[in-house]
Design an enzyme around this catalytic site. Structure first.
Site, PDB file in Angstrom:
ATOM      1  N   ASP A 106      -7.577  12.125  -5.319  1.00  0.00           N
ATOM      2  CA  ASP A 106      -6.711  11.019  -5.728  1.00  0.00           C
ATOM      3  C   ASP A 106      -7.172  10.407  -7.035  1.00  0.00           C
ATOM      4  O   ASP A 106      -8.374  10.206  -7.257  1.00  0.00           O
ATOM      5  CB  ASP A 106      -6.767   9.910  -4.662  1.00  0.00           C
ATOM      6  CG  ASP A 106      -5.517   9.862  -3.810  1.00  0.00           C
ATOM      7  OD1 ASP A 106      -4.469  10.412  -4.222  1.00  0.00           O
ATOM      8  OD2 ASP A 106      -5.585   9.275  -2.713  1.00  0.00           O
ATOM      9  N   GLU A 205       5.190   9.090   2.120  1.00  0.00           N
ATOM     10  CA  GLU A 205       4.516   8.244   3.124  1.00  0.00           C
ATOM     11  C   GLU A 205       5.403   7.111   3.614  1.00  0.00           C
ATOM     12  O   GLU A 205       6.086   6.454   2.828  1.00  0.00           O
ATOM     13  CB  GLU A 205       3.231   7.647   2.509  1.00  0.00           C
ATOM     14  CG  GLU A 205       2.534   6.693   3.489  1.00  0.00           C
ATOM     15  CD  GLU A 205       1.116   6.305   3.087  1.00  0.00           C
ATOM     16  OE1 GLU A 205       0.603   6.832   2.085  1.00  0.00           O
ATOM     17  OE2 GLU A 205       0.527   5.480   3.812  1.00  0.00           O
TER      18      GLU A 205
HETATM   19  O1  KIV Z   1      -5.572   8.039   0.141  1.00  0.00           O
HETATM   20  C1  KIV Z   1      -5.125   8.752   1.060  1.00  0.00           C
HETATM   21  O2  KIV Z   1      -5.828   9.064   2.034  1.00  0.00           O
HETATM   22  C2  KIV Z   1      -3.745   9.182   0.962  1.00  0.00           C
HETATM   23  C3  KIV Z   1      -3.130   9.804   2.165  1.00  0.00           C
HETATM   24  C4  KIV Z   1      -2.926   8.793   3.209  1.00  0.00           C
HETATM   25  C5  KIV Z   1      -1.894  10.538   1.843  1.00  0.00           C
HETATM   26  O3  KIV Z   1      -3.142   9.032  -0.043  1.00  0.00           O
END
Ligand code: KIV
Length: 290
Positions: A106, A205
Site C-alpha cells: 500500500d 471495499e
Molecule cells: O490496508 C489494507 O489492509 C487494505 C485492505 C483492507 C484491502 O487496504
C-alpha cells in the site's frame, strides 16, 4: 506442503523453495479474468511480517502489505499516520517471507496524492526497497492520471475504491458506500476510470452487494472484494480479522479462528508456570553433559 522453511540469510529468500511454487506475476493475476469471467476466484490476505507471510503464502495468490498495519500492528486510530518507512520495512519482510504470492504494498496517505511525479517517487522507493511486484493506492477518477503515469513507467498499480479508509475524514466514517444513486454512479465511474487508466486489479471495499456485482461485470480487470460480494473476481481480508485477533470487526469479516483467545490462554498458563516455578523444567535448562 511444509510451512516450516527458513529464511536464507545469504539470499534473503525463503528456503527451501518448493519446486512447483514459482512466484506468480502481475500479468498472471490479470489473466485470471478472461472475457469478463474469473473461473477460480483470486485469494488475497494481508501480511505484515516475514513469518506471517510464510504461513499465508502457500494458500494465497496475492499478499497485501496493507496500510491497515497502522491499526493492526501499531495501534494507531486510523491509517492516516502510516509512513513510507513503515510500508518499506514491512513490505521487505513480507517479500522475504514469501515465494509464491504476488506481493503488493500500500502507498500510505500523503505519499502519492499531490502529483503523478510524487507518486512515482514514493512507488519507486517502495518497489526498490521491498522487492514487491506492485503498489496499491486509494482513489478512482481522481487518481486515474497517476495510475496511468505509474503503469506506463513499469509500476503495476492495484486501485482501491468504494470505502477508502484514507478518506475517512471526507467520507465521515467507515460505513458502507453506494447506497444512494449518486454514490452508486460515482463508484461505477471510479471502477471504469481505474481500469481504463491501466490498473491491473481493483479492490472494492464496503459497498452494497448489487453495486459490487455491477462493478465486477463492467470492468475487465479483476475486482477484489472486501465487504462487497462473492460474485467479485477475488476476496481480501485483513488476516488478523479473519484469525480472530480483535473483539470487534466489521460486519463483512468472517472469523476462521480465535487466536486472541489462544494467545491469552497461553500467556495465562505461562504466567502460572512462572509463578509456581514449574517453568523451566529439566528439559529447558542447560547442564553439563554427563
Ligand atoms: O490496508 C489494507 O489492509 C487494505 C485492505 C483492507 C484491502 O487496504
Amino acid at each position: 506442503m511444509s510451512t516450516t522453511f527458513t529464511i536464507d540469510t545469504a539470499t534473503s529468500r525463503a528456503n527451501p523453495t518448493p519446486a512447483p511454487m514459482k512466484r506468480l506475476t502481475v500479468p498472471a493475476i490479470q489473466r485470471r479474468k478472461f472475457e469478463g469471467k474469473t473461473v477460480e476466484p483470486l485469494v488475497m490476505l494481508t501480511a505484515y511480517t516475514a513469518r506471517q507471510a510464510q504461513l499465508l503464502d502457500p494458500h494465497c495468490d496475492m499478499l497485501l502489505v496493507g496500510d491497515s498495519l497502522g491499526q493492526v500492528i501499531y495501534g494507531l486510530p486510523s491509517t492516516l499516520a502510516v509512513t513510507l518507512d513503515m510500508m518499506c520495512a514491512h513490505g521487505a519482510a513480507v517479500v522475504r517471507g514469501s515465494y509464491h504470492s504476488v506481493v503488493i504494498v500500500d502507498m500510505p496517505f500523503g505519499s502519492y496524492e499531490a502529483s503523478p511525479q510524487a507518486a512515482f517517487a514514493s512507488a519507486s522507493r517502495i518497489m526498490a526497497e521491498t522487492g514487491a511486484a506492485a503498489v496499491k493506492l486509494e482513489g478512482g477518477q481522481a487518481m486515474a492520471e497517476t495510475i496511468s503515469f505509474l503503469s506506463q513507467r513499469g509500476i503495476p498499480v492495484m486501485a482501491h475504491i468504494g470505502l477508502t479508509p484514507q478518506a475517512v475524514n471526507a467520507l465521515g466514517g467507515y460505513g458502507a458506500r453506494g447506497k444512494s444513486q449518486e454514490e452508486h454512479a460515482k463508484i461505477m465511474a471510479d471502477a471504469r476510470a481505474v481500469a481504463t487508466a491501466g490498473a491491473f486489479a481493483v479492490v472494492l471495499e464496503g459497498v452494497m452487494e448489487e453495486l459490487a456485482i455491477a462493478v465486477t461485470d463492467s470492468v475487465d480487470i479483476p475486482v477484489i472484494g472486501i465487504g462487497a460480494s462473492a460474485h467479485c473476481d477475488g476476496q481480501v481480508l485483513v488476516s488478523e480479522d479473519m484469525l480472530g485477533m480483535f473483539e470487534r470487526t466489521a460486519r463483512f469479516v468472517k472469523r476462521y479462528e480465535n487466536i486472541a483467545q489462544t494467545i491469552a490462554d497461553a500467556a495465562q498458563r505461562y504466567a502460572a508456570d512462572v509463578r509456581d516455578r514449574s517453568f523451566p523444567t529439566d528439559d529447558q535448562v542447560y547442564r553439563p553433559k554427563k
